[in-house]
Design a protein around this motif. Structure first.
Motif, PDB file in Angstrom:
ATOM      1  N   ASN A  54       3.570 -20.642 -33.697  1.00  0.00           N
ATOM      2  CA  ASN A  54       3.558 -20.841 -32.322  1.00  0.00           C
ATOM      3  C   ASN A  54       4.344 -22.226 -31.662  1.00  0.00           C
ATOM      4  O   ASN A  54       3.892 -22.689 -30.594  1.00  0.00           O
ATOM      5  CB  ASN A  54       2.205 -20.669 -31.470  1.00  0.00           C
TER       6      ASN A  54
ATOM      7  N   GLU B 190       9.800 -12.575 -30.606  1.00  0.00           N
ATOM      8  CA  GLU B 190       9.471 -11.457 -29.801  1.00  0.00           C
ATOM      9  C   GLU B 190       8.203 -10.772 -30.727  1.00  0.00           C
ATOM     10  O   GLU B 190       7.230 -10.381 -30.217  1.00  0.00           O
ATOM     11  CB  GLU B 190      10.552 -10.454 -29.425  1.00  0.00           C
TER      12      GLU B 190
ATOM     13  N   LYS C 103       5.271 -12.848 -30.977  1.00  0.00           N
ATOM     14  CA  LYS C 103       4.460 -13.130 -29.861  1.00  0.00           C
ATOM     15  C   LYS C 103       3.575 -11.808 -29.510  1.00  0.00           C
ATOM     16  O   LYS C 103       2.712 -11.999 -28.863  1.00  0.00           O
ATOM     17  CB  LYS C 103       5.484 -13.125 -28.417  1.00  0.00           C
TER      18      LYS C 103
ATOM     19  N   LEU D 215       0.291 -12.711 -31.096  1.00  0.00           N
ATOM     20  CA  LEU D 215      -0.221 -14.229 -30.513  1.00  0.00           C
ATOM     21  C   LEU D 215      -1.499 -14.048 -29.589  1.00  0.00           C
ATOM     22  O   LEU D 215      -1.210 -13.267 -28.767  1.00  0.00           O
ATOM     23  CB  LEU D 215       0.571 -15.167 -30.291  1.00  0.00           C
TER      24      LEU D 215
END
Ligand code: WTA
Length: 644
Positions: free
Chosen positions: A616, A638, A641, A644
C-alpha cells in the motif's frame, strides 16, 4: 602441463563427457596455466604478458595477463582479413521484413570500423575517453562499439529503451563527453524518437561536447549547432584506415550498467585481454560454433549478452553473427522462426521470457517454418521453467538440438555454467556444469562452504576468471561491498543454486528475493516455478508484503493462459499446487490475476513495484520509466486495491 596442452589444443576438442570432466579438473586445479595456454594459442598479441594473474584478495583487485599489449579489434577483425575477408561477419535483418538485409563481410566491417574510428578521432575522442552509445539495433551500433575499442575509448552502451533520466544518470556517472545516437528507431509497428530523448537527457549533462547522430528513420530532429553532427556526413570524409591503439591488458574496454538496480546506477567495468580471452573461448565451446555456421542471438547489444555473444565472442572466432533490429511479435509471432529459416541459423540463443511468450501463440507460427538447420539452442537471463524448456526442446529443437541453459551475469562478462552441446547430457532447468577454470561454491547462511552433492546454497565463485568485472566505475568500495563482503575472498553472485546428485547446478533465483514468512525463509522463485506448472498459468511473480501476524505474507501476480477458468477454483488449485510442492507455509495470501507484469526491457520483473503496491505504498513507486509497459502498473494498483 602436457595433458593440458593436448586438451586445449586449438581451443579444446572435447568429444566426451569423460574428457570434458578431465579438462575441468585440470583447469580448475591450475586456472593460470589453463588460461595462459588458451590465450597464447588463439589470439594475436602485440606483446605477451609478464604475469598471468595478479590477485590481491585484501583489496579485491584482479589483473589477468598483466604486461600484455593488444587491441581487441585486431583480434575481432584484422587477423581474419587474410583468410576470411569476404566471409560475412554480420547479417543485419531489419525490423521491416520487406527491407533488404545487409551482409557485411569482414573486409567491409574493417572499413566501416576504421572510418568510424576516424570520425571519433576527428571529433576529439581519444584513448581512455568514455563514449555513450544510445542506438537501436542497426549496424552502426556494432560498428560504434568496435570503433571505440579501435581507438582505446571506453564504450558505455545504454539500451535504447531507457528514459532520458536513465540515460543522463549513466552519462554523468561515467563522465562521457560524447554520445552516439540516431534520429529514431523502429520497434515492431512503433517508431521512437531517440534523438529527442538524448536532447532531454543532455539538459542535465553539461560535460557532453559532441553528439553524433545516425539517420535511421528520417525523422525531423533538432540539431544543436556546435554539438550535434550527422554521422553519415562525418563518415563521408573519414579515411578508411585507422591504426589500432595499443592497449594494456587491463585497460578498460567498456562500462555497462546493470539492469534493474535501484539508486545510483552501477557501472561494471570490463577490461581488454581477459574479457577477450574468455568471451572467445566460451562462445566457441558453449555454442560449438564451426566455421560456416550461422549464429543468432536475439538479445540487444545494449545488454551484456549482446556485447559478449552478438559481437565480441562471435567476431573473435571469425563467425557470422545475425543482428536483428525488430521484435519477436512483428509483423507476427512467426518472425523468429521465419528468420531461422531464411538464414538457415545453426545456433539460436534467446531468453525464457521470449520462449514463454512464443509458446503461448498458435503452434502454426512455428510449424510453417523449416527449422532443420538448428544444431544448438541457448537460453539466458533467468531460470527457464520446465514447461518452457520442453516446449523449446520439442517444438524448436525437435529434440535434436541440445539446449544450453547458460548461467552468467553482467558482472561475470561471459557464460559461467552451461552444458557443452553433445558432451554434457542436458537436464531440464539445469545449467549443469561450470565451464573450465570456473570454480563455483555453494555457501550456507553462516558463511561456510557446503561440500558434496544433493545440496543447495548461495552461489559464489572461489577463484578469479579472466572476464570478471574489475570494479564498479568510480566506486571500488561499492564493488567490494556488493560482491566480496558476504563471503570473504569469494565473489558472491546474489543467486541461489542447488547441486544435484551428479554435481549439476540449477540456478534457483536471486537470493535477495527471499521472503521470511512466520520465521520460515521462502524463495519466491521456487513458488513461481510451482505455480507455473499449472496448465492455466502463463507466468507469475511472487513477492512478500508486511503481515501483522506472520511478519510477511505472500502475494502472487499471475498471468493466465486460460482466462475462462473460474477464478476462485483456480486460486484453490494454485495454492494446493504450492502446498504439495513446497509446503502449506508457502501458500499465497493474495492472488491477483493480471494481464501483464512490470518488466524491464530485458525481461526482468521489477518486484520492487509489486512489493510497494502490495504494501500500500502506491505513491512511492520510484522510477518506472525503464519498464517495457509502464501502464501495467495502473492495472496492478487497481487489482491490489480490491483486496486492501
Ligand atoms: C539470472 C544476464 C537462471 C541470474 C546474462 C543472474 C539466470 C542474473 C540465468 C544476471 C540462467 C542469468 N538461469 N538464472 N541460465 N542466466 N540468470 O546481469 O539471477 O542481466 O544473477 O546478465 O540473471 O542478469 P544480467
Amino acid at each position: 602441463m602436457n595433458s593440458l596442452k593436448a586438451l586445449t589444443d586449438s581451443y579444446y576438442n572435447v568429444d566426451s563427457l569423460e574428457k570434458y570432466i578431465d579438462l575441468n579438473r585440470i583447469s580448475q586445479s591450475d586456472p593460470e596455466s589453463f588460461w595462459s595456454t588458451i590465450a597464447e594459442r588463439n589470439f594475436s598479441w602485440r606483446k605477451k604478458w609478464d604475469k598471468v594473474l595478479d590477485w590481491n584478495k585484501e583489496e579485491s583487485t584482479v589483473k589477468w595477463f598483466e604486461g600484455a599489449k593488444l587491441n581487441i579489434t585486431e583480434n575481432c577483425i584484422d587477423r581474419h582479413l587474410a583468410s576470411k575477408g569476404d566471409k560475412t561477419a554480420i547479417i543485419w535483418e531489419s525490423n521491416d521484413p520487406t527491407e533488404a538485409a545487409q551482409h557485411i563481410s569482414y573486409k567491409e566491417l574493417s572499413i566501416r570500423v576504421n572510418k568510424m574510428a576516424n570520425v571519433l578521432k576527428n571529433n576529439g575522442a581519444k584513448k581512455g575517453d568514455r563514449i555513450c552509445i544510445y542506438l537501436p539495433m542497426i549496424p552502426e551500433l556494432s560498428v560504434a562499439l568496435l570503433a571505440c575499442a579501435r581507438i582505446g575509448a571506453i564504450h558505455s552502451v545504454v539500451f535504447a529503451g531507457f528514459s532520458a533520466a536513465a540515460v543522463a544518470s549513466r552519462i554523468n556517472d561515467a563522465d562521457c563527453k560524447m554520445v552516439i545516437t540516431s534520429d529514431g528507431s523502429y520497434r515492431g509497428a512503433k517508431k521512437l524518437n531517440l534523438k529527442s530523448i538524448v536532447d532531454e537527457a543532455l539538459e542535465n549533462c553539461p560535460i557532453v561536447e559532441t553528439v553524433l547522430v545516425a539517420n535511421r528513420t528520417n525523422l525531423d530532429v533538432e540539431m544543436k549547432a556546435g554539438r550535434d553532427r550527422w554521422l553519415e556526413k562525418e563518415l563521408s570524409y573519414a579515411e578508411e584506415t585507422c591504426e589500432a591503439e595499443e592497449m594494456d591488458a587491463e585497460d578498460p574496454l567498456f562500462v555497462l550498467y546493470t539492469s534493474g538496480s535501484t539508486g545510483k546506477p552501477k557501472g561494471m567495468v570490463h577490461t581488454t585481454a581477459g574479457y577477450m580471452v574468455y568471451t572467445a573461448f566460451s562462445f566457441k565451446n558453449v555454442f560449438q560454433y564451426k566455421d560456416g555456421d550461422i549464429y543468432w542471438c536475439t538479445a540487444d547489444i545494449g545488454w551484456i549478452t549482446g556485447h559478449s555473444y552478438i559481437l565480441y565472442g562471435p567476431l573473435l572466432n571469425g563467425a557470422t553473427t545475425i543482428i536483428f533490429e525488430g521484435v519477436p511479435s512483428y509483423p507476427d509471432y512467426g518472425r523468429f522462426w521465419e528468420i531461422i529459416e531464411k538464414y538457415k541459423v545453426n545456433q539460436f540463443y534467446t531468453a525464457p521470457t521470449a520462449i514463454r511468450a512464443l509458446a503461448n501463440q498458435d503452434i502454426d507460427f512455428v510449424n510453417k517454418h523449416d527449422l532443420s538447420s538448428l544444431k544448438v539452442l541457448g537460453s539466458v537471463g533467468e531460470p527457464i521453467n520446465e514447461e518452457a524448456w520442453h516446449w523449446y526442446n520439442d517444438n524448436i529443437g525437435k529434440k535434436k538440438a541440445p539446449i544450453v541453459d547458460t548461467w552468467w551475469q553482467t558482472e561475470t562478462g561471459g557464460i559461467m555454467i552451461s552444458p557443452i552441446p553433445f558432451v554434457t547430457p542436458t537436464k531440464p532447468t539445469f545449467a549443469t556444469l561450470p565451464l573450465p577454470g570456473i570454480q563455483p561454491a555453494l555457501m550456507d547462511e553462516e558463511g561456510k562452504e557446503i561440500q558434496g552433492n544433493s545440496t543447495a546454497g548461495r552461489l559464489c565463485i572461489k577463484f578469479p576468471w579472466p572476464s570478471m568485472a574489475r570494479t564498479v566505475y568510480g566506486d571500488h568500495q561499492r564493488y567490494i561491498d556488493t560482491y566480496f563482503s558476504a563471503y570473504k575472498g569469494m565473489y558472491f553472485t546474489g543467486d541461489g543454486a542447488l547441486r544435484d546428485e551428479v554435481g549439476y547446478y540449477r540456478i534457483t533465483g536471486r537470493v535477495d528475493d527471499v521472503v521470511i514468512v512466520s520465521g520460515h525463509n521462502l524463495g519466491t522463485a521456487p513458488i513461481e516455478n510451482a505455480i507455473n506448472e499449472h496448465p492455466a498459468v502463463a507466468e507469475s511473480a511472487i513477492i512478500g508484503f508486511p503481515h501483522d501476524i506472520k511478519g510477511n505474507a505472500l502475494a502472487g501476480f499471475i498471468i493466465l493462459k486460460d482466462e475462462t477458468r473460474n477464478p476462485e477454483n483456480l486460486q484453490k488449485e494454485i495454492n494446493n499446487l504450492i502446498s504439495s510442492s513446497i509446503g502449506p507455509i508457502a501458500k499465497l495470501d493474495r492472488i491477483h490475476f493480471v494481464s501483464g507484469l512490470p518488466k524491464t526491457r530485458s525481461g526482468k520483473i521489477m518486484r520492487r513495484i509489486l512489493r510497494k503496491v502490495s504494501s500500500n505504498e502506491m505513491e512511492n513507486l520510484g522510477d518506472t520509466s525503464t519498464l517495457l509497459d509502464p501502464s501495467i502498473v495502473d492495472e496492478i494498483i487497481e487489482k491490489v486495491k480490491e483486496v486492501l
